[in-house]
Design a protein around this motif. Structure first.
Motif, short mmCIF file in Angstrom:
data_model
loop_
_atom_site.label_atom_id
_atom_site.label_comp_id
_atom_site.label_asym_id
_atom_site.label_seq_id
_atom_site.Cartn_x
_atom_site.Cartn_y
_atom_site.Cartn_z
N TYR A 90 7.15 2.17 -7.82
CA TYR A 90 7.93 1.87 -6.61
C TYR A 90 8.57 0.50 -6.82
CZ TYR A 90 5.06 5.45 -4.25
OH TYR A 90 4.45 6.62 -3.88
N PRO A 91 9.90 0.38 -6.74
CA PRO A 91 10.52 -0.93 -6.91
C PRO A 91 10.37 -1.80 -5.66
CG PRO A 91 12.20 0.77 -6.64
CD PRO A 91 10.87 1.46 -6.66
N LYS A 105 0.87 -1.17 0.00
CA LYS A 105 0.00 0.00 0.00
C LYS A 105 0.91 1.22 0.00
CE LYS A 105 -3.62 2.04 2.88
NZ LYS A 105 -4.42 1.84 4.10
N CYS A 106 0.85 2.01 -1.07
CA CYS A 106 1.73 3.18 -1.20
C CYS A 106 0.91 4.40 -1.57
CB CYS A 106 2.78 2.95 -2.29
SG CYS A 106 4.00 1.68 -1.89
N THR A 107 1.51 5.56 -1.33
CA THR A 107 0.91 6.81 -1.78
C THR A 107 0.76 6.74 -3.29
OG1 THR A 107 2.09 7.95 -0.01
CG2 THR A 107 1.21 9.32 -1.79
N ARG A 108 -0.38 7.15 -3.78
CA ARG A 108 -0.64 7.10 -5.22
C ARG A 108 0.43 7.87 -5.97
NH1 ARG A 108 -6.25 9.19 -6.45
NH2 ARG A 108 -5.19 11.17 -6.29
N SER A 158 -4.48 4.55 -3.39
CA SER A 158 -3.76 4.48 -2.11
C SER A 158 -4.20 3.27 -1.30
CB SER A 158 -4.00 5.77 -1.32
OG SER A 158 -3.37 6.84 -1.98
N GLY A 159 -4.88 2.32 -1.93
CA GLY A 159 -5.33 1.12 -1.25
C GLY A 159 -4.34 -0.02 -1.38
N TRP A 160 -4.66 -1.14 -0.75
CA TRP A 160 -3.80 -2.33 -0.77
C TRP A 160 -3.86 -3.01 -2.13
CZ3 TRP A 160 -0.34 -3.35 2.85
CH2 TRP A 160 -0.53 -2.84 4.14
N THR A 161 -2.72 -3.52 -2.60
CA THR A 161 -2.62 -4.31 -3.82
C THR A 161 -1.89 -5.60 -3.49
OG1 THR A 161 -2.53 -2.33 -5.20
CG2 THR A 161 -1.71 -4.37 -6.17
N SER A 162 -2.44 -6.73 -3.89
CA SER A 162 -1.81 -8.04 -3.66
C SER A 162 -0.90 -8.38 -4.84
CB SER A 162 -2.88 -9.12 -3.50
OG SER A 162 -3.68 -8.84 -2.38
N ILE A 163 0.26 -8.92 -4.52
CA ILE A 163 1.24 -9.29 -5.55
C ILE A 163 1.69 -10.72 -5.29
CG2 ILE A 163 3.52 -8.76 -6.51
CD1 ILE A 163 3.06 -5.85 -5.44
N ASP A 164 1.61 -11.56 -6.33
CA ASP A 164 1.99 -12.97 -6.21
C ASP A 164 3.51 -13.13 -6.28
OD1 ASP A 164 -0.62 -14.01 -5.99
OD2 ASP A 164 -0.88 -13.85 -8.17
N ILE A 165 4.01 -14.08 -5.50
CA ILE A 165 5.41 -14.51 -5.55
C ILE A 165 5.39 -15.99 -5.91
CG2 ILE A 165 7.55 -14.84 -4.26
CD1 ILE A 165 6.59 -12.63 -2.35
N GLY A 216 14.54 -10.31 -8.62
CA GLY A 216 15.88 -9.89 -8.23
C GLY A 216 15.97 -9.26 -6.85
N CYS A 217 17.20 -9.15 -6.40
CA CYS A 217 17.51 -8.54 -5.12
C CYS A 217 17.93 -7.09 -5.30
CB CYS A 217 18.66 -9.28 -4.45
SG CYS A 217 18.39 -11.03 -4.26
N ASP A 218 18.08 -6.67 -6.54
CA ASP A 218 18.52 -5.31 -6.80
C ASP A 218 17.58 -4.69 -7.84
OD1 ASP A 218 19.21 -6.45 -9.26
OD2 ASP A 218 21.29 -6.70 -8.68
N THR A 219 17.92 -3.54 -8.34
CA THR A 219 17.01 -2.85 -9.26
C THR A 219 17.00 -3.43 -10.67
OG1 THR A 219 18.75 -1.24 -9.74
CG2 THR A 219 17.16 -0.67 -8.01
N SER A 220 17.87 -4.40 -10.98
CA SER A 220 17.86 -4.96 -12.33
C SER A 220 16.68 -5.92 -12.54
CB SER A 220 19.18 -5.67 -12.64
OG SER A 220 19.37 -6.74 -11.73
N ASN A 221 16.25 -6.61 -11.53
CA ASN A 221 15.12 -7.53 -11.66
C ASN A 221 14.10 -7.33 -10.54
OD1 ASN A 221 15.73 -8.92 -14.01
ND2 ASN A 221 16.99 -10.43 -12.95
N ASP A 222 13.89 -6.07 -10.16
CA ASP A 222 12.90 -5.82 -9.13
C ASP A 222 11.50 -5.85 -9.75
OD1 ASP A 222 12.85 -3.48 -10.57
OD2 ASP A 222 13.38 -2.18 -8.91
N TYR A 223 10.51 -5.81 -8.93
CA TYR A 223 9.12 -5.74 -9.37
C TYR A 223 8.74 -4.27 -9.36
CZ TYR A 223 4.09 -6.56 -9.51
OH TYR A 223 2.77 -6.57 -9.86
N GLU A 224 8.25 -3.77 -10.46
CA GLU A 224 7.88 -2.37 -10.57
C GLU A 224 6.39 -2.22 -10.25
OE1 GLU A 224 9.93 0.30 -11.23
OE2 GLU A 224 11.56 -1.15 -11.07
N TYR A 225 6.12 -1.68 -9.08
CA TYR A 225 4.74 -1.51 -8.60
C TYR A 225 4.32 -0.06 -8.77
CZ TYR A 225 1.07 -0.59 -5.18
OH TYR A 225 -0.08 -0.17 -4.57
N THR A 226 3.26 0.17 -9.53
CA THR A 226 2.71 1.51 -9.70
C THR A 226 1.44 1.62 -8.89
OG1 THR A 226 3.65 1.65 -11.91
CG2 THR A 226 1.92 3.23 -11.37
N ALA A 227 1.43 2.55 -7.96
CA ALA A 227 0.27 2.74 -7.08
C ALA A 227 -0.74 3.65 -7.77
CB ALA A 227 0.72 3.36 -5.75
N THR A 228 -1.78 3.05 -8.34
CA THR A 228 -2.83 3.83 -8.99
C THR A 228 -3.91 4.26 -8.01
OG1 THR A 228 -3.95 1.79 -9.63
CG2 THR A 228 -2.44 2.76 -11.24
#
Length: 180
Positions: free
Chosen positions: A91-92, A83-86, A148-155, A134-146
């Motif tokens: 956000y990586p 959950k991030c500010t819109r 300000s609510g919670w978003t579920s992300i699968d691993i 990834g553990c760094d910015t080369s293979n991170d997950y790019e999350y865009t907060a559209t």
């Protein structure tokens, strides 16, 4: 009883009352003059800060792994929520290499669950086993907060087949981090 009052006497008496009534109306009306006004602008402001929260919804629990199965990989999936500010800027989200001995984030991350000195290699993916997370910015997950609510992300998790390890319960702890 004789009530005879001259016309002039009556007018003098009533004229006195009329003057008094006019004076009362005049004094009472003195406060009803139009009021003057003055204005001032009051500034109002707030600073909206970037902020995020992240938590685990479901761990990656592989269950039983049989190292004697020749071509079968063991798969499982877990889930985090964030959950991030819109923001229009992504956000990586990264996942650490884990606490297992020999785990690395260099190149293609290799994560390891451990049981004492023994380790069982596995990896975590985003997008349905297509991209190693990834553990760094080369293979991170790019999350865009559209919102300000919670978003579920699968691993998604996968243990390669035929690893020569002794029986037992293997564990690891991976830290999910969102950068804002």
């Amino acid at each position: 009883m004789n009530i005879l009052v001259s016309k002039h006497a009556f007018l003098r008496r009533t004229a006195g009352f009329a003057s008094l009534a006019a004076a009362i109306v005049f004094v009472a009306g003195a406060g009803t003059a139009e009021a003057a006004t003055a204005t001032a602008n009051v500034g109002v402001s707030a600073v909206v800060v970037a902020g995020c929260k992240i938590e685990t919804l479901a761990p990656v629990a592989f269950g039983n792994y049989d190292p004697t199965e020749t071509a079968a990989v063991q798969v499982s999936n877990g889930q985090i929520r964030v959950k991030c500010t819109r923001s229009a800027t992504a956000y990586p989200i990264t996942l650490s290499a884990g606490t297992g001995s020999g785990a690395t984030c260099t190149g293609t991350p290799v994560r390891k669950m451990t049981l004492g000195a023994n380790s069982l290699a596995y990896n975590l993916y985003q997008g349905g086993y297509t991209t190693v997370w990834g553990c760094d910015t080369s293979n991170d997950y790019e999350y865009t907060a559209t919102t300000s609510g919670w978003t579920s992300i699968d691993i998604y998790g996968e243990i390669p087949a035929e690893q020569d390890v002794p029986a037992g319960t293997y564990n690891d702890t991976v830290v999910a981090t969102v950068t804002f």
